[in-house]
Design a protein around this motif. Structure first.
Motif, PDB file in Angstrom:
ATOM      1  N   ASP A 500       0.667  -0.706   0.205  1.00 14.82           N
ATOM      2  CA  ASP A 500      -0.203   0.112  -0.612  1.00 14.82           C
ATOM      3  C   ASP A 500       0.773   1.249  -0.099  1.00 14.82           C
ATOM      4  O   ASP A 500       1.188   1.794   1.053  1.00 14.82           O
ATOM      5  CB  ASP A 500      -1.631   0.163   1.327  1.00 14.82           C
ATOM      6  CG  ASP A 500      -1.720   1.315   0.809  1.00 14.82           C
ATOM      7  OD1 ASP A 500      -1.703   1.791  -0.102  1.00 14.82           O
ATOM      8  OD2 ASP A 500      -2.279   1.535   2.599  1.00 14.82           O
ATOM      9  N   ASN A 502       0.715   4.095  -1.097  1.00 13.41           N
ATOM     10  CA  ASN A 502       0.091   5.849  -1.043  1.00 13.41           C
ATOM     11  C   ASN A 502      -1.273   6.182   0.424  1.00 13.41           C
ATOM     12  O   ASN A 502      -1.591   7.268   0.906  1.00 13.41           O
ATOM     13  CB  ASN A 502      -1.140   6.347  -1.411  1.00 13.41           C
ATOM     14  CG  ASN A 502      -2.331   5.787  -1.824  1.00 13.41           C
ATOM     15  OD1 ASN A 502      -2.325   4.516  -1.752  1.00 13.41           O
ATOM     16  ND2 ASN A 502      -2.553   5.653  -3.792  1.00 13.41           N
ATOM     17  N   ASP A 504      -3.351   4.205   1.549  1.00 14.45           N
ATOM     18  CA  ASP A 504      -5.612   4.489   1.644  1.00 14.45           C
ATOM     19  C   ASP A 504      -5.809   3.759   1.999  1.00 14.45           C
ATOM     20  O   ASP A 504      -7.213   3.050   1.709  1.00 14.45           O
ATOM     21  CB  ASP A 504      -5.609   4.711  -0.540  1.00 14.45           C
ATOM     22  CG  ASP A 504      -5.381   3.722  -1.561  1.00 14.45           C
ATOM     23  OD1 ASP A 504      -5.161   3.262  -0.821  1.00 14.45           O
ATOM     24  OD2 ASP A 504      -5.511   4.039  -2.483  1.00 14.45           O
ATOM     25  N   ARG A 506      -5.274   0.911   0.364  1.00 12.53           N
ATOM     26  CA  ARG A 506      -5.596  -0.331  -0.786  1.00 12.53           C
ATOM     27  C   ARG A 506      -4.740  -1.017  -1.071  1.00 12.53           C
ATOM     28  O   ARG A 506      -3.475  -0.434  -1.739  1.00 12.53           O
ATOM     29  CB  ARG A 506      -6.868  -0.234  -1.886  1.00 12.53           C
ATOM     30  CG  ARG A 506      -8.164   0.229  -1.759  1.00 12.53           C
ATOM     31  CD  ARG A 506      -8.524   0.429  -2.566  1.00 12.53           C
ATOM     32  NE  ARG A 506      -8.565   1.899  -2.851  1.00 12.53           N
ATOM     33  CZ  ARG A 506      -9.157   2.978  -3.008  1.00 12.53           C
ATOM     34  NH1 ARG A 506      -9.886   2.467  -2.421  1.00 12.53           N
ATOM     35  NH2 ARG A 506      -8.893   4.355  -3.584  1.00 12.53           N
ATOM     36  N   ARG A 564       2.919   3.818   4.535  1.00 11.89           N
ATOM     37  CA  ARG A 564       2.475   3.690   3.484  1.00 11.89           C
ATOM     38  C   ARG A 564       3.739   2.858   3.213  1.00 11.89           C
ATOM     39  O   ARG A 564       4.997   2.821   3.568  1.00 11.89           O
ATOM     40  CB  ARG A 564       3.700   5.313   2.741  1.00 11.89           C
ATOM     41  CG  ARG A 564       2.444   5.865   2.846  1.00 11.89           C
ATOM     42  CD  ARG A 564       2.569   7.286   1.562  1.00 11.89           C
ATOM     43  NE  ARG A 564       3.868   7.814   1.950  1.00 11.89           N
ATOM     44  CZ  ARG A 564       3.275   8.981   2.373  1.00 11.89           C
ATOM     45  NH1 ARG A 564       2.649   9.824   3.297  1.00 11.89           N
ATOM     46  NH2 ARG A 564       5.117   9.545   2.874  1.00 11.89           N
TER      47      ARG A 564
END
Length: 615
Positions: A500, A502, A504, A506, A564
């Motif tokens: 993941d 970024n 978010d 996902r 991140r």
């Protein structure tokens, strides 16, 4: 006593738990007291935490609900506690230290650790706080599954003021009666003059359970503070607790997403597990922990397979994951025995991140099952969303069909039987034209597989499967971005890694591309809300002639704990040294340079580059 109609004293009194500068002596500055009531016995309500926010600027209470997470009132972190929330997501604006399991603050019992991340609710005075280090030895309190009812008795605990102490040094608790229950809050009144006071904000409201246990139904939010220090004229002892019984799913999802793949010691930073096949036939399992800057440290040994009766490297398939759901990454192994049977075993990590023996036994594939050892690929992921890593398998049958199977992990980390999901008919897909990546690409809490497929005309298309509630994989029906035929991508120059990037929630796909001129590019393709993988965007690029592909070992993970994913690399130098470096990922998920250096294996260590494996 609704929030909109309550007078100012009700709205701001409990949340404004700041300690006036200079008002206390040095010995007590920054401390807080407790719910007006009986001092808690030593060791009781050990899951209750004291929060020091801003080096004594503010004090609150909180509750341990996971070994790496607390829950408390969002108003504790609001710049203006009137109306009390919201808090700002991310790192606390002021340094926050949680003291957990220390009933008497003058002792050294329990654990002290910083709060490094806040995840607030938008609809009530509640925030989750991620801890810098996991708490072992103190059991988190379970969250109730049902709302409290009018007339029910709850026990409230906290470190706030009492009737006679402005900044007491003990946890206190007392009983309260539920008056009414709203959508997001519970109105209560203290029994026998008990009240919720300043500093109790965020403390637990508890329901007694069978066997002397307790479960969390709410956290303290607002109070009239009748009888508290400085409130002698106030007689009302009503308070409002922010409900948490209906937040179980949100808490579970937040905690799960906060857990980082490859995290061996449970501190929310990815680490490196290394298998080393020694020249004498022994096999050692080693761990290098990541520091706060994301750099990997020295490797320390855990379990070691002795030379006598050693294991055959070619008969082992190792997969890393948190198979027992304790927040620490383990190793699962499929072992191919001489009689044709395949046994599954799990090695669990301890709080120090070191691997133990492979003594958690799972299912056995019998010899008559006739499994071809070279016909399957394994992938880790929590396929059924229960917080434990499972095994997903692609099996390439002799007739050309491809089956996708899932083996679920039990609470002890044992891997169960493989059950079939989606199956590709014979002659449809070619194994050589598939690159599979595991992850939760749609953010639903269940892992699935993403696939790059190389078509005969040169196109490379991306597709994502799905997983049902039982963890079985479905068809690859979610389409993503397609690399056009004219792009001229070299299929063998692509290396894919999941993470993941970024932040978010996902899983995205990171790619290292080894260009024909010797340059190496690092690209990221983000996953969308439907799980489809998007276009690849370039981040850091290594100039031609700088690094050698065969001297690189890449592993993905959130090594610095910022939420991140990035990449860590072991690099094999010509003089025999093996150095470790970690990249970074920006808010857009693009990978940066490998500028965070870790421990280096010296040349005289004589490590055989081909003898080490990073599962």
């Amino acid at each position: 006593m609704s929030r909109t109609s309550a007078p100012r004293a009700w709205r701001s009194g409990l949340a404004a738990a700041a300690l006036a500068a200079g008002a206390l002596t040095t010995a007590t500055a920054g401390t807080a007291g407790a719910v007006t009531g009986t001092p808690a016995a030593a060791g009781s309500y050990a899951y209750t935490a004291h929060l020091d926010i801003g080096n004594g600027a503010k004090a609150c209470s909180a509750v341990l609900i996971d070994r790496l997470w607390i829950i408390t009132a969002a108003s504790c972190f609001a710049d203006n506690p009137d109306p009390g929330y919201p808090a700002t997501a991310g790192a606390p604006a002021k340094r926050t230290v949680a003291t957990i399991g220390r009933t008497d603050l003058t002792t050294t019992n329990g654990v002290q650790t910083e709060v490094v991340e806040l995840v607030p609710r938008a609809d009530r005075d509640v925030v989750l706080g991620r801890l810098a280090t996991p708490v072992d030895g103190i059991a988190p309190v379970p969250i109730a599954a049902t709302a409290p009812a009018a007339g029910e008795t709850l026990r409230v605990a906290g470190y706030g003021r009492t009737a006679t102490e402005w900044a007491p040094l003990n946890l206190h608790s007392n009983t309260f009666t539920v008056n009414s229950v709203a959508a997001t809050g519970v109105n209560i009144t203290g029994q026998s003059g008990a009240a919720v006071c300043m500093g109790d904000n965020g403390g637990p409201a508890l329901r007694a359970t069978a066997g002397g246990g307790a479960e969390l139904v709410g956290v303290s939010s607002r109070s009239w503070q009748g009888g508290c220090w400085g409130k002698a004229a106030e007689t009302r002892t009503g308070a409002t607790e922010a409900r948490v019984d209906d937040l179980r799913g949100w808490v579970q999802d937040t905690v799960r997403h906060g857990r980082t793949a490859r995290d061996a010691n449970g501190d929310a930073r990815a680490d490196a597990l290394l298998t080393y096949y020694h020249a004498d036939g022994s096999i050692g399992f080693y761990t290098a922990l990541a520091g706060r800057n994301g750099g990997l440290g020295e490797y320390f040994g855990g379990y070691k397979v002795p030379v006598a009766g050693g294991w055959d490297r070619a008969a082992m398939k190792l997969v890393q994951g948190d198979f027992n759901g304790d927040g620490r990454s383990d190793l699962a192994m499929l072992y191919h025995r001489g009689d044709g049977s395949i046994t599954l075993h799990t090695a669990l990590t301890g709080p120090d991140g070191l691997l133990g023996a492979f003594d958690v036994n799972g299912t056995t594939v019998p010899a008559w099952g006739n499994w071809d050892w070279n016909a399957f690929d394994l992938f880790p992921g929590d396929a059924n969303g229960d917080g434990r890593t499972d095994l997903m398998m692609a099996y390439y049958h002799p007739d050309g069909s491809i089956g996708f199977y899932t083996a679920l992990a039990g609470s002890n980390g044992a891997i169960g039987e493989f059950n079939g999901g989606f199956s590709v008919p014979a002659g449809s897909w070619s194994r050589a034209d598939m690159k599979l990546v595991p992850g939760d690409f749609n953010g639903d809490g269940r892992a699935e597989l993403a696939m790059l497929y190389r078509h005969g005309d040169g196109r490379i298309s991306q597709h994502t499967s799905s997983a049902n509630a039982a963890g079985l994989l479905g068809d690859f029906t979610t389409d993503g971005w397609t690399v056009p035929a004219g792009a001229g991508w070299d299929w063998n120059a692509i290396q894919l890694l999941p993470g993941d990037t970024n932040g978010d929630g996902r899983t995205d796909v990171m790619m290292a591309y080894y260009h024909a001129d010797g340059a190496i590019g690092f690209y990221t393709a983000p996953a969308g809300a439907n799980g489809g993988v998007g276009e690849y965007t370039a981040g850091f690029s290594v100039p031609a002639g700088s690094w050698v592909r065969g001297d690189m070992k890449l592993i993905p993970g959130d090594f610095n704990g910022d939420g991140r994913a990035e990449l860590a690399m072991l690099y094999h130098h010509g003089d025999g040294r093996i150095s470790q470096h970690t990249s970074s990922a920006n808010a857009a998920g693009l990978l940066g340079d490998f500028t965070t250096d870790g421990w280096t294996v010296p040349a005289w260590g004589n490590w055989d580059w081909n003898a080490l494996e990073l599962p």
